[in-house]
Design an enzyme around this catalytic site. Structure first.
Site, PDB file in Angstrom:
ATOM      1  N   GLY A 141      -4.270   6.008   1.373  1.00  0.00           N
ATOM      2  CA  GLY A 141      -4.809   4.856   2.002  1.00  0.00           C
ATOM      3  C   GLY A 141      -3.905   4.000   3.122  1.00  0.00           C
ATOM      4  N   SER A 142      -4.047   2.921   3.047  1.00  0.00           N
ATOM      5  CA  SER A 142      -3.246   2.038   4.066  1.00  0.00           C
ATOM      6  C   SER A 142      -1.626   2.069   3.893  1.00  0.00           C
ATOM      7  CB  SER A 142      -3.728   0.567   4.040  1.00  0.00           C
ATOM      8  OG  SER A 142      -5.155   0.418   4.471  1.00  0.00           O
ATOM      9  N   THR A 143      -1.243   2.559   2.699  1.00  0.00           N
ATOM     10  CA  THR A 143       0.165   2.766   2.662  1.00  0.00           C
ATOM     11  C   THR A 143       0.555   3.764   3.663  1.00  0.00           C
ATOM     12  OG1 THR A 143      -0.207   4.421   0.942  1.00  0.00           O
ATOM     13  CG2 THR A 143      -0.068   2.102   0.224  1.00  0.00           C
TER      14      THR A 143
END
Length: 581
Positions: free
Chosen positions: A301-303
């Protein structure tokens, strides 16, 4: 008439002579046999005594094995994580026992055996000379069993593996089976190194099979070699406590936490929930044996957004002050639409990280192209084995289509369409933390830092760390602030994948970060599966765990705080910071 009488007389004489001859022959043979046996007895007892001595030795001298204890596993400071303790095994010779012996009731009670089953086994194996009754029990209990006085009961020394830290280190250390062979974790991957070599000796036994005397050593037992892990048991306990607490508080399916030393690539802590106790496996759930930090894959995801920004800065097409128009807050790719939480209008690169803008990062990806982003992902260790040597490691999926579709480039930039394990994600953030060097990861203590490979420039990683710091101070990661230490990191909230695809109401909450952000010492990744209730975002569930674990870990490592409390309780820079204790 006279002639007939003469014939009878001759016949009688012949019969009498034959009887006398037969008696003499039998007597002669008998005397000969007696003479031979007598001479042999004299020969064996007087002339050639060595033969009987050798035959007696053959029947009383036996060769027995000498068990070798398995090598100890310790943490980086020598704290024992797995040790082999001497125990006793009780065995029986059914041929020397009576299955109806009333004393077997006491034996069954002491050994915790079913009495009827014990007697049945003794009858079933009456022709055998060896059966196990109970393996690897305390020596004191074995003595009690022998004291019952049942003939045909014996004990032998063996070793049993014991794990002092129990479930706290179980997924890393693993366990052995009853024969001291590694089954999981380090015990399995380094089984040959840890296993000892059995020895042998000659012993003198009595007619009941009991050892009377050790005669000679044939080959001494060679104990297994020790292993010092990179794990710091203090940090392992801290991480385990906090992860278990958040999983219970949010009624989650499970969780994972990995902590790395950014300067060496050593794993300082690796914990999972749910766990198991390797010292008591009676009710062990096989599903709980997996070291999820290495074996389980998920979409990060956004990591991944900070790494996409790093690719943008490395390309030279962008600078930290470059701006992206994210209006109207969404982008359409045919039937696919990606959205931000709101319309953030124009954002610079730091703003994209702070606001976690899917639209902004996807526009960067469209400009860079999928190959550019994928190349950096790969250089940072994604889509390939970490080389840690742990059994069951999953390498993940890093797509490489012959031609990138715009939607694939967009989703790749914010962590969808690829899969990683928690250790790979931590390795990628380690590169951002240490100035762009990718070190090989290790679960073994490294006395000398290994050579690394430069992946990014120091300038680019410094710029990305500044953005990650802003994400903790003012963005989605506010709850990741570890007390008096500065931190940088990124949240991620991704849909879990089920049998039928993405599960709409089930999420994985993720936080990946580093501290202290000015001179990073540690990188930690926290992932919590399917938290229930009102909170499920990475910033709400995973970030607080990061804060508590990193704050405690840095104090344990004597890292000097970079912040101090102001008059209103807020964190302000510590003017004397920058040094490590």
């Amino acid at each position: 008439m006279a002639q007939q009488e003469n014939t009878q007389t001759i016949a009688q004489r012949l019969v009498a002579g034959l009887k006398a001859w037969r008696f003499g022959s039998v007597l002669s043979v008998f005397l000969l046999v007696v003479g031979v046996l007598g001479w042999r007895l004299v020969d064996l007892h007087v002339v050639d005594q060595e033969f009987l001595r050798q035959q007696g030795d053959v029947r009383t001298i036996r060769v027995e094995t000498i068990d070798a204890h398995r090598g100890m596993i310790t943490d980086r400071y020598g704290e024992p994580l797995a040790v082999s303790a001497p125990v006793n095994t009780v065995w029986a010779n059914p041929g020397e026992m009576s299955a109806d012996d009333p004393r077997l009731t006491a034996v069954a009670r002491l050994l915790g055996l079913n009495e009827a089953r014990l007697r049945e086994r003794l009858r079933q194996y009456q022709q055998r000379e060896f059966i196990y009754l109970k393996r690897k029990i305390q020596p004191s209990l074995a003595r009690e069993v022998l004291d019952v006085g049942v003939p045909g009961l014996y004990t032998r020394r063996e070793y049993r593996r014991y794990y002092p830290a129990g479930e706290v280190t179980s997924h890393v250390v693993g366990f052995t089976n009853i024969d001291e062979m590694g089954q999981e974790g380090i015990e399995l991957s380094f089984n040959d190194w840890l296993s000892g070599e059995v020895g042998s000796k000659r012993v003198l036994k009595d007619n009941r099979g009991r050892v009377i005397k050790d005669l000679s050593l044939i080959r001494d037992a060679s104990p297994g070699k020790e292993i010092a892990l990179s794990i710091d048991l203090r940090l392992q306990y801290l991480a385990y406590r906090e992860l278990k607490a958040v999983v219970q508080a949010h009624n989650a399916r499970g969780g994972t936490l990995v902590m790395l030393d950014v300067a060496t690539g050593e794993v300082l802590a690796m914990v999972n929930q749910a766990s198991y106790n390797p010292n008591d496996r009676q009710n062990m759930d096989p599903a709980g044996l997996r070291n999820k930090a290495i074996t389980d894959l998920f979409e990060p995801g956004s990591t991944m957004k900070p790494i996409t920004v790093a690719a943008a800065l490395e390309s030279g097409k962008y600078t930290p002050s470059s701006t992206i128009d994210t209006s109207p807050g969404y982008r359409r790719f045919g039937r696919y639409t990606i959205r931000d939480t709101s319309n953030h209008n124009v954002l610079d690169l730091k703003g994209i990280i702070v606001k976690s803008s899917n639209v902004g990062i996807s526009r960067i990806a469209t400009e860079l192209g999928g190959d550019t982003i994928r190349d950096l992902y790969y250089r940072m260790g994604l889509g390939q084995a970490t080389g840690i040597g742990f059994p069951g490691e999953a390498v993940g999926v890093l797509p490489s289509p012959p031609r990138w579709r715009p939607v694939e480039e967009a989703t790749l930039s914010y962590g969808y369409g690829l899969s990683v394990n928690a250790l790979q994600l931590a390795q990628a953030y380690m590169v951002l933390a240490n100035g762009g060097i990718r070190y090989p990861l290790s679960l073994l203590k490294q006395d000398v830092p290994p050579p690394g490979e430069r992946v990014l420039s120091e300038a680019v990683t410094a710029e990305v760390r500044d953005m990650l710091r802003a994400a903790v101070e003012n963005g989605t990661g506010k709850r990741a602030q570890p007390g008096l230490y500065s931190a940088g990191g990124k949240t991620g909230t991704v849909h879990l994948v089920g049998v039928g695809g993405y599960e709409k109401s089930q999420y994985k909450a993720v936080f990946a970060g580093m501290a202290p952000v000015e001179n990073p010492r540690l990188v930690t990744v926290v992932a919590v599966d399917a938290p229930q209730g009102g909170e499920y975002y990475g910033g709400e569930v995973a970030a607080p765990v990061f804060a508590r674990v990193m704050g405690g870990a840095l104090r344990l490592l004597n890292v000097k705080p970079e912040l101090e409390l102001g008059k209103n309780g807020a964190n302000v820079p510590n003017r004397a910071s920058g040094e490590r204790g």
